[in-house]
Design a protein around this motif. Structure first.
Motif, PDB file in Angstrom:
ATOM      1  N   ILE A   1      36.276  27.039  51.406  1.00 45.56           N
ATOM      2  CA  ILE A   1      37.600  27.364  50.951  1.00 45.56           C
ATOM      3  C   ILE A   1      37.444  28.562  50.073  1.00 45.56           C
ATOM      4  CG2 ILE A   1      39.158  26.291  49.181  1.00 45.56           C
ATOM      5  CD1 ILE A   1      38.058  23.818  49.851  1.00 45.56           C
ATOM      6  N   LEU A   2      36.625  28.795  49.071  1.00 49.28           N
ATOM      7  CA  LEU A   2      36.891  30.257  48.157  1.00 49.28           C
ATOM      8  C   LEU A   2      36.500  31.185  48.899  1.00 49.28           C
ATOM      9  CD1 LEU A   2      34.986  28.518  44.938  1.00 49.28           C
ATOM     10  CD2 LEU A   2      37.432  28.733  45.255  1.00 49.28           C
TER      11      LEU A   2
ATOM     12  N   ARG B   1      36.990  32.141  51.879  1.00 49.29           N
ATOM     13  CA  ARG B   1      38.482  32.469  52.946  1.00 49.29           C
ATOM     14  C   ARG B   1      39.514  32.950  51.701  1.00 49.29           C
ATOM     15  NH1 ARG B   1      38.633  30.942  57.877  1.00 49.29           N
ATOM     16  NH2 ARG B   1      36.791  29.463  58.601  1.00 49.29           N
ATOM     17  N   ALA B   2      39.633  32.280  50.705  1.00 46.74           N
ATOM     18  CA  ALA B   2      40.665  32.474  49.931  1.00 46.74           C
ATOM     19  C   ALA B   2      40.466  34.130  49.175  1.00 46.74           C
ATOM     20  CB  ALA B   2      40.803  31.454  48.654  1.00 46.74           C
TER      21      ALA B   2
ATOM     22  N   GLY C   1      43.038  37.149  49.889  1.00 51.46           N
ATOM     23  CA  GLY C   1      43.587  37.833  48.844  1.00 51.46           C
ATOM     24  C   GLY C   1      43.645  39.239  49.076  1.00 51.46           C
TER      25      GLY C   1
ATOM     26  N   SER D   1      46.209  34.268  45.339  1.00 44.53           N
ATOM     27  CA  SER D   1      45.517  33.812  46.594  1.00 44.53           C
ATOM     28  C   SER D   1      44.103  32.972  46.113  1.00 44.53           C
ATOM     29  CB  SER D   1      45.126  34.641  47.642  1.00 44.53           C
ATOM     30  OG  SER D   1      44.642  34.157  48.737  1.00 44.53           O
ATOM     31  N   ILE D   2      43.518  33.757  45.349  1.00 44.47           N
ATOM     32  CA  ILE D   2      42.321  33.226  44.861  1.00 44.47           C
ATOM     33  C   ILE D   2      42.438  32.136  44.056  1.00 44.47           C
ATOM     34  CG2 ILE D   2      40.150  33.900  43.445  1.00 44.47           C
ATOM     35  CD1 ILE D   2      40.597  36.791  44.170  1.00 44.47           C
TER      36      ILE D   2
ATOM     37  N   ALA E   1      44.700  30.052  44.083  1.00 41.24           N
ATOM     38  CA  ALA E   1      45.184  28.786  45.147  1.00 41.24           C
ATOM     39  C   ALA E   1      44.056  28.262  45.503  1.00 41.24           C
ATOM     40  CB  ALA E   1      46.342  29.411  46.013  1.00 41.24           C
ATOM     41  N   GLY E   2      43.097  28.869  46.116  1.00 39.99           N
ATOM     42  CA  GLY E   2      41.869  28.436  46.900  1.00 39.99           C
ATOM     43  C   GLY E   2      40.971  27.785  45.722  1.00 39.99           C
TER      44      GLY E   2
ATOM     45  N   GLN F   1      46.083  30.460  35.760  1.00 39.93           N
ATOM     46  CA  GLN F   1      46.814  31.330  36.735  1.00 39.93           C
ATOM     47  C   GLN F   1      47.979  32.191  36.307  1.00 39.93           C
ATOM     48  OE1 GLN F   1      47.573  29.544  40.584  1.00 39.93           O
ATOM     49  NE2 GLN F   1      49.028  31.446  41.189  1.00 39.93           N
TER      50      GLN F   1
END
Length: 223
Positions: free
Chosen positions: A104-105, A107-108, A112, A146-147, A149-150, A211
């Motif tokens: 997940i991370l 990819r995020a 991003g 984006s980061i 959110a991941g 965030q």
């Protein structure tokens, strides 16, 4: 009959909360600690890995492919595979959770960084920004939504997956759920399950607050 709900084995039982308070809090603390350590380690591994992936595209395909394969492995099987190396300890759970979070991370972070507008990058270069300054002062701040959110998805997933650590005795609230199911102790199962959900919600709200603090320009735009 102050212990009537325990005798009847009710799902909701105040007496269980009073008599097992120490056990519940210990399990909650262990669950939160394992989750926190796993998420922090996953961040420390995924960020430099994502930067390397973005720099060298063949590595990106390999890392994303390998992490996706790991993510498809059932958690019980993964923890079993780790046992010869980490033993019956919390390390088994933490390593497994870190491996799951990488998919997940990484990819995020990569998504991003790739989403940063090229005109912004070109403008920063025109101002004399070098590669590292460009990365930390321009790309990462703009990639934060984006980061984060991941990270929120990874954190909530980690809270849930930590319960599987009960197979090695380090599942936090998962230990209570497993033992409760084994002995058909309804109040224990329900209490531990609810606390697990509340922990996930609290962590998600906390990360959402972080965030918003880290991206004040988005608050202004949304307003």
């Amino acid at each position: 009959m102050t212990q009537g709900c325990l005798i009847r084995n009710d799902w909701i039982c105040g007496e269980y909360l009073r008599t097992r308070k120490t056990e519940i809090l210990d399990s909650l603390g262990q669950h939160a600690l394992i989750t926190l350590v796993s998420v922090v380690l996953a961040i420390l591994v995924s960020v430099p890995l994502a930067v390397l992936c973005r720099t060298w595209k063949p590595l990106e395909q390999f890392v994303l492919g390998a992490s996706t394969i790991i993510y498809t492995v059932p958690s019980l099987a993964l923890f079993s595979l780790l046992l010869p190396f980490t033993g019956l300890s919390a390390r088994t759970v933490v390593v497994g959770l870190v491996l799951y979070s990488l998919t997940i991370l990484v990819r995020a972070v990569v998504a991003g960084l790739n989403a940063v507008p090229e005109q912004v990058v070109d403008a920063a270069r025109g101002m004399g920004f070098g590669s590292w300054r460009l990365l930390w002062r321009v790309r990462f701040p703009l990639a934060l939504p984006s980061i984060m959110a991941g990270l929120r998805v990874a954190a909530v997933s980690t809270v849930a997956l930590t319960t599987v650590g009960a197979v090695v005795g380090y599942g936090g609230l998962g230990d209570l759920i497993y033992n409760g199911l084994r002995t058909v102790f309804k109040a224990q199962v329900l209490t531990a399950s609810v606390l697990c959900v509340l922990l996930a919600l609290a962590l998600d709200v906390l990360l959402l607050g972080v965030q918003r603090l880290a991206t004040p320009w988005r608050r202004g735009r949304s307003a």
